[in-house]
Design a protein around this motif. Structure first.
Motif, mmCIF file in Angstrom:
data_model
loop_
_atom_site.group_PDB
_atom_site.id
_atom_site.type_symbol
_atom_site.label_atom_id
_atom_site.label_comp_id
_atom_site.label_asym_id
_atom_site.label_seq_id
_atom_site.Cartn_x
_atom_site.Cartn_y
_atom_site.Cartn_z
ATOM 1 N N MET A 34 48.691 50.279 42.532
ATOM 2 C CA MET A 34 49.003 49.170 41.768
ATOM 3 C C MET A 34 50.103 48.730 41.774
ATOM 4 S SD MET A 34 47.644 47.107 39.334
ATOM 5 C CE MET A 34 46.143 47.678 38.659
ATOM 6 N N ASP A 35 51.346 49.514 41.710
ATOM 7 C CA ASP A 35 52.677 49.023 42.064
ATOM 8 C C ASP A 35 52.754 48.302 43.185
ATOM 9 O OD1 ASP A 35 53.456 50.651 39.833
ATOM 10 O OD2 ASP A 35 54.125 52.385 40.997
ATOM 11 N N ALA A 65 51.120 44.952 42.759
ATOM 12 C CA ALA A 65 51.672 44.010 41.721
ATOM 13 C C ALA A 65 53.203 43.531 42.316
ATOM 14 C CB ALA A 65 52.371 44.852 40.612
ATOM 15 N N ASN A 66 53.715 44.268 43.440
ATOM 16 C CA ASN A 66 54.772 43.752 44.195
ATOM 17 C C ASN A 66 54.248 42.568 44.897
ATOM 18 O OD1 ASN A 66 57.797 44.148 44.732
ATOM 19 N ND2 ASN A 66 56.964 44.433 46.926
ATOM 20 N N ALA A 104 54.114 39.718 42.891
ATOM 21 C CA ALA A 104 55.273 39.014 42.541
ATOM 22 C C ALA A 104 55.985 38.264 43.474
ATOM 23 C CB ALA A 104 56.385 40.120 42.226
ATOM 24 N N MET A 119 43.618 44.115 42.550
ATOM 25 C CA MET A 119 44.084 44.577 41.134
ATOM 26 C C MET A 119 42.960 44.987 40.410
ATOM 27 S SD MET A 119 46.886 42.542 38.882
ATOM 28 C CE MET A 119 48.015 42.756 39.989
ATOM 29 N N THR A 133 42.230 48.591 38.638
ATOM 30 C CA THR A 133 42.270 48.878 37.031
ATOM 31 C C THR A 133 40.927 49.667 36.738
ATOM 32 O OG1 THR A 133 43.659 46.897 36.761
ATOM 33 C CG2 THR A 133 42.320 47.541 34.904
#
Length: 245
Positions: free
Chosen positions: A19-20, A23-24, A27, A212, A216
């Protein structure tokens, strides 16, 4: 039951790491020259006890282990900007950047001039040419960069941009969002330059959003399993206590 909890926990740790990364990627969806990241996982088989007194052999336990981060070096789309200091690379090459830690490599060609008239990255690091730094005086106009990287202006020739390729790009180490470090660069390569354009991030927003959601839901599913295991443990302890009583 403890084994099930530990196996689930190993998967949750891997999902959190994934997930990190997702997310990166999200972004940096609009970061010029950004390369998509992904995680490689492998099965880690836990060694188990063996003894001749056991009636049955123990079952091996398989855990999830994140093994490495890989980079997708596929080219992003090239977008015209009209800015003469923006440069995109066609091919597998990287711009060569001078940093306090040594030479670094990037696909982010959104350059600018610093207060000394030097061509630099958005972080302020100098872009390298065959003769060193590229410097322009305040009165110079008509900055031109040819396909083979030759830079000139109204003051004449400035040099040729350095471009590096690597036999194994996966060996590069990411430093920040768009900068990489590595060994044994190849400077004699067929990469070409496009002036007044930048290479967009190669991240697919739809794919990353789908990933994502998947991560989740997988995390929530394992959390539910952990809760059920906790309830089984509490029930077992309660029944054993009642039996002894």
């Amino acid at each position: 039951m403890e084994n099930a909890q530990l196996i689930g926990l190993s998967r949750q740790i891997a999902l959190r790491r994934q997930m990190d990364v997702v997310a990166n990627n999200m972004a940096n969806l609009n970061t010029a020259g950004y390369k998509n990241m992904d995680i490689l996982f492998e099965e880690y088989v836990m060694p188990v006890a063996r003894h001749k007194d056991f009636e049955m052999m123990d079952q091996p336990l398989s855990y999830t282990q994140d093994w490495a981060t890989i980079h997708d070096f596929a080219s992003g789309s090239i977008t015209q900007t009209g800015n003469p200091l923006d440069i995109a690379i066609q091919g597998d090459g990287f711009f060569v950047i001078d940093t306090p830690g040594g030479e670094r490599y990037t696909r982010n060609g959104a350059f600018q001039l610093n207060e000394r008239g030097e061509l630099v990255t958005s972080e302020g690091y100098n872009v390298l040419a065959d003769g060193g730094f590229l410097t322009f005086n305040p009165g110079e106009t008509g900055i031109t960069i040819t396909e083979d990287g030759r830079v000139s202006s109204s003051a004449g020739d400035k040099g040729i941009l350095r471009v590096a390729e690597f036999e194994n790009p996966q060996s590069l180490r990411r430093e920040g969002d768009t900068m990489f470090s590595g060994e044994n660069p190849i400077f004699d390569n067929p990469s070409r330059f496009v002036q007044m354009a930048i290479e967009r991030s190669n991240v697919s927003g739809v794919s990353e959003m789908t990933e994502m959601i998947r991560v989740t839901k997988a995390y929530e599913s394992i959390s539910g399993m952990q809760q059920r295991q906790d309830e089984l443990r509490r029930t077992a302890i309660r029944k054993l206590g009642d039996t002894k009583a």
